[in-house]
Design an enzyme around this catalytic site. Structure first.
Site, PDB file in Angstrom:
ATOM      1  N   ASP A  43      31.629 -35.740  10.538  1.00 34.02           N
ATOM      2  CA  ASP A  43      30.662 -35.176  11.483  1.00 34.02           C
ATOM      3  C   ASP A  43      29.937 -36.275  12.247  1.00 34.02           C
ATOM      4  O   ASP A  43      29.841 -37.411  11.781  1.00 34.02           O
ATOM      5  CB  ASP A  43      29.612 -34.365  10.716  1.00 34.02           C
ATOM      6  N   LYS A  66      29.964 -34.003  18.204  1.00 42.69           N
ATOM      7  CA  LYS A  66      29.654 -33.490  19.535  1.00 42.69           C
ATOM      8  C   LYS A  66      29.141 -34.570  20.455  1.00 42.69           C
ATOM      9  O   LYS A  66      28.830 -34.329  21.601  1.00 42.69           O
ATOM     10  CB  LYS A  66      28.532 -32.453  19.474  1.00 42.69           C
ATOM     11  N   MET A 187      16.424 -29.465  13.836  1.00 44.34           N
ATOM     12  CA  MET A 187      16.908 -29.050  15.164  1.00 44.34           C
ATOM     13  C   MET A 187      15.801 -28.414  15.996  1.00 44.34           C
ATOM     14  O   MET A 187      16.041 -27.455  16.732  1.00 44.34           O
ATOM     15  CB  MET A 187      18.093 -28.065  15.013  1.00 44.34           C
TER      16      MET A 187
HETATM   17  N1  SAH Z   1      23.085 -31.089   6.813  1.00 46.43           N
HETATM   18  C1  SAH Z   1      22.085 -31.903   7.473  1.00 46.43           C
HETATM   19  C2  SAH Z   1      21.447 -31.160   8.631  1.00 46.43           C
HETATM   20  C3  SAH Z   1      22.381 -30.850   9.769  1.00 46.43           C
HETATM   21  S1  SAH Z   1      21.588 -30.053  11.105  1.00 46.43           S
HETATM   22  C4  SAH Z   1      21.059 -32.352   6.451  1.00 46.43           C
HETATM   23  O1  SAH Z   1      21.049 -31.853   5.317  1.00 46.43           O
HETATM   24  O2  SAH Z   1      20.278 -33.249   6.758  1.00 46.43           O
HETATM   25  C5  SAH Z   1      21.203 -31.405  12.151  1.00 46.43           C
HETATM   26  C6  SAH Z   1      19.715 -31.698  12.140  1.00 46.43           C
HETATM   27  O3  SAH Z   1      19.361 -32.424  10.954  1.00 46.43           O
HETATM   28  C7  SAH Z   1      19.229 -32.557  13.264  1.00 46.43           C
HETATM   29  O4  SAH Z   1      19.015 -31.822  14.454  1.00 46.43           O
HETATM   30  C8  SAH Z   1      17.935 -33.085  12.702  1.00 46.43           C
HETATM   31  O5  SAH Z   1      16.925 -32.099  12.748  1.00 46.43           O
HETATM   32  C9  SAH Z   1      18.303 -33.291  11.243  1.00 46.43           C
HETATM   33  N2  SAH Z   1      18.736 -34.676  10.943  1.00 46.43           N
HETATM   34  C10 SAH Z   1      19.941 -35.074  10.521  1.00 46.43           C
HETATM   35  N3  SAH Z   1      19.971 -36.406  10.283  1.00 46.43           N
HETATM   36  C11 SAH Z   1      18.730 -36.849  10.576  1.00 46.43           C
HETATM   37  C12 SAH Z   1      18.095 -38.118  10.513  1.00 46.43           C
HETATM   38  N4  SAH Z   1      18.744 -39.218  10.109  1.00 46.43           N
HETATM   39  N5  SAH Z   1      16.786 -38.185  10.875  1.00 46.43           N
HETATM   40  C13 SAH Z   1      16.097 -37.102  11.268  1.00 46.43           C
HETATM   41  N6  SAH Z   1      16.645 -35.877  11.347  1.00 46.43           N
HETATM   42  C14 SAH Z   1      17.928 -35.747  11.006  1.00 46.43           C
END
Ligand code: SAH
Length: 269
Positions: A43, A66, A187
């Site tokens: 991803d 994406k 998000m």
């Molecule tokens: N499965 C992931 C979430 C996926 S949805 C998890 O458990 O973290 C994607 C969202 O996750 C992004 O829009 C943001 O809100 C958050 N996100 C993912 N990685 C991040 C990071 N390193 N720092 C801050 N937000 C993050």
């Protein structure tokens, strides 16, 4: 039986949480699964360093993100690829940012593969919301400030279902206030203005808010503000994705945090 093991005739499928970015936040189980993978579907939120450090040199690596101006790979295509590869005897690892079962569509993938007779193992990862606050020394629960946590998406599924079930931010605000819960919004940057306006129906304008972008990485950025100023400050400071928005009294502790701390931690000094 080790759930990562499988019969030599059939491949295997493992959904692996890659954590928020810092490779040192991977679990040992995640590292083992990545090292054993013959096919890796990666991803866009996964740190490239993780793949270069642990993937086998002969592993087939497919980026299904994406970003970089490319269109997102359709979910159905990713699932078909996984099913075909498992049937060909490959050890497929689906590498997802954070935890695969927190807003990662991991649940949908597991269901669809099960319908095809393929069981997926799942390896937890540290979810972004947890890493974001911890990087700043802020707890998500605290006996004096928060009795619990809500992980919520600021971007509900689009289409028919979303209009039938939009997130009820007003109800959530009232519950967070009355039950003393921390809200961790994933998000939520694009919809921050709307979310802010709705949450203000139940939460005070001076409720502390923390925004963390690129949590756990060297270029991590954070902003402490209030619910009343959230959208304004985000725009002014130019915050974008990926970021989490944390709303609640636990955030008060973040104001005292040394802004240089994440950089120094990443540099190891
Ligand atoms: N499965 C992931 C979430 C996926 S949805 C998890 O458990 O973290 C994607 C969202 O996750 C992004 O829009 C943001 O809100 C958050 N996100 C993912 N990685 C991040 C990071 N390193 N720092 C801050 N937000 C993050």
């Amino acid at each position: 039986m080790n759930h990562l093991a499988s019969s030599p005739l059939q491949g295997s499928c493992t959904l692996v949480g890659a954590g928020p970015g810092d490779p040192e936040l991977l679990t040992l189980k995640a590292v083992k699964a990545i090292q054993a993978a013959t096919v890796l579907l990666v991803d866009d939120l996964v740190n490239d360093e993780i793949v270069s450090a642990y993937a086998r040199p002969d592993a087939r690596i497919v980026h299904v993100g994406k970003r970089g101006g490319c269109k997102s790979t359709p979910q159905s295509f990713i699932e078909k690829l996984m099913i075909t590869a498992v049937r060909e005897g490959e050890h497929v690892v689906r590498l997802k940012g954070g935890d695969p079962f927190i807003f990662g569509r991991g649940g949908e993938e597991v269901e669809h593969l099960r319908e095809e007779g393929i069981e997926c193992a799942v390896v937890n990862g540290i979810t972004a919301g947890l890493a974001a606050v911890t990087a700043l020394g802020v707890p998500l629960t605290h006996r004096d400030h928060a009795q619990g946590v809500v992980f919520v998406t600021g971007h509900a599924k689009t289409g028919h279902a979303a209009t039938e079930h939009p997130t009820d931010w007003r109800a959530l605000a009232a519950t967070a206030r009355d039950a003393r819960l921390t809200l961790v919004i994933y998000m939520g940057i694009t919809g921050a203005h709307h979310i802010q306006q709705e949450l203000l129906h139940g939460l005070a304008a001076d409720t502390p808010v923390l925004v963390v972008q690129h949590a756990s990485l060297a270029h991590q950025r954070q902003l402490t503000t209030t619910l009343g100023r959230l959208a304004n400050d985000l725009a002014q400071e130019g915050f974008g994705s990926p970021a989490v928005i944390v709303v609640g009294d636990v955030v008060r502790g973040a104001a005292a945090v040394d802004a240089e701390l994440p950089r120094r931690l990443a540099n190891g000094d």
